[in-house]
Write an enzyme that holds these catalytic residues in place. Structure first.
Site, mmCIF file in Angstrom:
data_model
loop_
_atom_site.group_PDB
_atom_site.id
_atom_site.type_symbol
_atom_site.label_atom_id
_atom_site.label_comp_id
_atom_site.label_asym_id
_atom_site.label_seq_id
_atom_site.Cartn_x
_atom_site.Cartn_y
_atom_site.Cartn_z
ATOM 1 N N GLY A 145 0.846 -1.184 0.000
ATOM 2 C CA GLY A 145 0.000 0.000 0.000
ATOM 3 C C GLY A 145 0.880 1.232 0.000
ATOM 4 O O GLY A 145 2.018 1.202 -0.489
ATOM 5 N N ARG A 227 0.843 -4.648 12.671
ATOM 6 C CA ARG A 227 0.175 -4.887 13.943
ATOM 7 C C ARG A 227 0.739 -6.164 14.551
ATOM 8 O O ARG A 227 1.053 -7.134 13.836
ATOM 9 C CB ARG A 227 -1.343 -5.026 13.755
ATOM 10 C CG ARG A 227 -2.072 -3.717 13.491
ATOM 11 C CD ARG A 227 -2.070 -2.818 14.717
ATOM 12 N NE ARG A 227 -2.880 -1.619 14.568
ATOM 13 C CZ ARG A 227 -2.423 -0.441 14.156
ATOM 14 N NH1 ARG A 227 -1.146 -0.313 13.822
ATOM 15 N NH2 ARG A 227 -3.224 0.610 14.065
ATOM 16 N N GLU A 256 0.108 -4.909 24.233
ATOM 17 C CA GLU A 256 0.783 -3.630 24.427
ATOM 18 C C GLU A 256 0.152 -2.880 25.591
ATOM 19 O O GLU A 256 -1.078 -2.831 25.668
ATOM 20 C CB GLU A 256 0.718 -2.786 23.147
ATOM 21 C CG GLU A 256 1.452 -3.430 21.975
ATOM 22 C CD GLU A 256 1.402 -2.574 20.704
ATOM 23 O OE1 GLU A 256 0.892 -1.428 20.761
ATOM 24 O OE2 GLU A 256 1.856 -3.048 19.656
ATOM 25 N N HIS A 275 5.885 0.803 19.847
ATOM 26 C CA HIS A 275 4.834 1.238 18.921
ATOM 27 C C HIS A 275 4.954 2.744 18.630
ATOM 28 O O HIS A 275 4.005 3.510 18.816
ATOM 29 C CB HIS A 275 3.451 0.907 19.475
ATOM 30 C CG HIS A 275 2.398 0.807 18.394
ATOM 31 N ND1 HIS A 275 1.317 -0.019 18.482
ATOM 32 C CD2 HIS A 275 2.265 1.459 17.199
ATOM 33 C CE1 HIS A 275 0.566 0.094 17.402
ATOM 34 N NE2 HIS A 275 1.128 0.994 16.600
#
Length: 314
Positions: A145, A227, A256, A275
């Site tokens: 993408g 993810r 997380e 993250h």
């Protein structure tokens, strides 16, 4: 129209929004409980991790704009079962995220994390710090993408060959071969480094497990900035401990925050970050103009940018 924004905005960001739609009433907060109490008045909600309770208590809610690219954390039944439009901030993360990926790749390849450990302990040992080269290697990108395309562009600067997967295969700049999702095995087997840039959907959850990791070269690196649940962590842990792959750069995890007792902290062939791959001090400077463009379209009754297909999950 009342807009509830759960984010830390500066005055200039608020001014940008008000300039687009002077008649709107902005309810800006960073407090989740306050957001829940204000939710019944909101027609529009903006934020990353909006509370489920807020959405459930918002009968007038018509549109959610996520300040993140992924929306797996927002697709509650209260969203899926109602006529609520969902849009994302996809496209704003390319610069920090791609730089983060290559920082990890360069650190792993050149063994900079070992050099840093030696520096901390005041040791001089060249043997542990002699690394390899990215140039001439193959970068496999799972998810061609917007982010995948930008990664491919940067890989070309390192003289890397690029292959990857895309839901609907079509030519991609700087990518030698674009494969459908069914070409996953081929990408894993040929790549010297694999970057996961996929959204979390029912199709991608648990996509990378023992079988897939064993297809990779023992000299290859795995980078996950998609993810956490896309990778089966128990299998990845074994792969790293037993040498199925050479190392990993991990920005996302199944749980997380990553628990303090996680064995990933102690692995010498892992670089982990909390993250933060897509974030930078310029984050809201990119996120707010995109929201403002969508707000202008919303007011005019036009089609919005980055509309989520709630069945697909992205």
């Amino acid at each position: 129209m009342k807009i509830l924004i759960l984010a830390n905005l500066e005055d200039r960001h608020i001014a940008q929004i008000e300039a687009v739609a002077p008649d709107v009433e902005l309810m800006v907060t960073t407090d989740r409980n306050m957001a829940i109490s204000l939710a019944p008045e909101a027609e529009v909600m903006v934020g990353w991790n909006l509370p489920r309770e807020a959405i459930a208590r918002a009968p007038n809610l018509r549109w959610i704009h996520s300040t993140a690219a992924g929306v797996d954390q927002l697709l509650f039944p209260e969203v899926l079962e109602r006529d609520i439009l969902v849009t994302t901030s996809s496209g704003i993360h390319a610069i920090p995220l791609c730089e983060h990926v290559f920082a990890m790749l360069l650190a792993l390849s050149r063994r900079l994390h070992h050099a840093i450990c030696q520096q901390i302990h005041h040791r001089w040992d060249r043997r542990g710090c002699v690394g390899g080269e990215l140039g001439g290697g193959t970068l496999g990108i799972l998810g061609l993408g917007h982010i995948g395309v930008e990664l491919a562009k940067r890989a070309a600067a390192f003289e890397m060959r690029v292959i990857g997967t895309k839901r609907t295969p079509s030519p991609v700049p700087y990518v030698e071969r674009v494969l459908p999702p069914e070409g996953l095995d081929e990408v894993l087997a040929e790549s010297d480094a694999v970057v996961i840039a996929l959204p979390l959907t029912p199709q991608t959850r648990g996509l990378i497990g023992e079988r897939e990791l064993r297809l990779m070269k023992p000299t290859a690196f795995l980078i996950n900035v998609g993810r956490g649940p896309i990778v089966q962590e128990a299998a990845l842990l074994r792969a790293l401990q037993e040498g199925w792959i050479a190392g990993a750069g991990l920005d996302v995890f199944e749980q997380e925050p990553l628990p303090p007792d996680s064995p990933f902290y102690d692995l010498e062939n892992v670089i982990l970050t909390p993250h933060v791959a897509g974030t930078s001090p310029r984050y809201m400077d990119r996120a707010i103009p995109l929201f403002c463009e969508n707000l202008a379209r919303y007011v005019r009754g036009e089609m919005l940018l980055n509309v989520v297909d709630k069945e697909r999950g992205y």
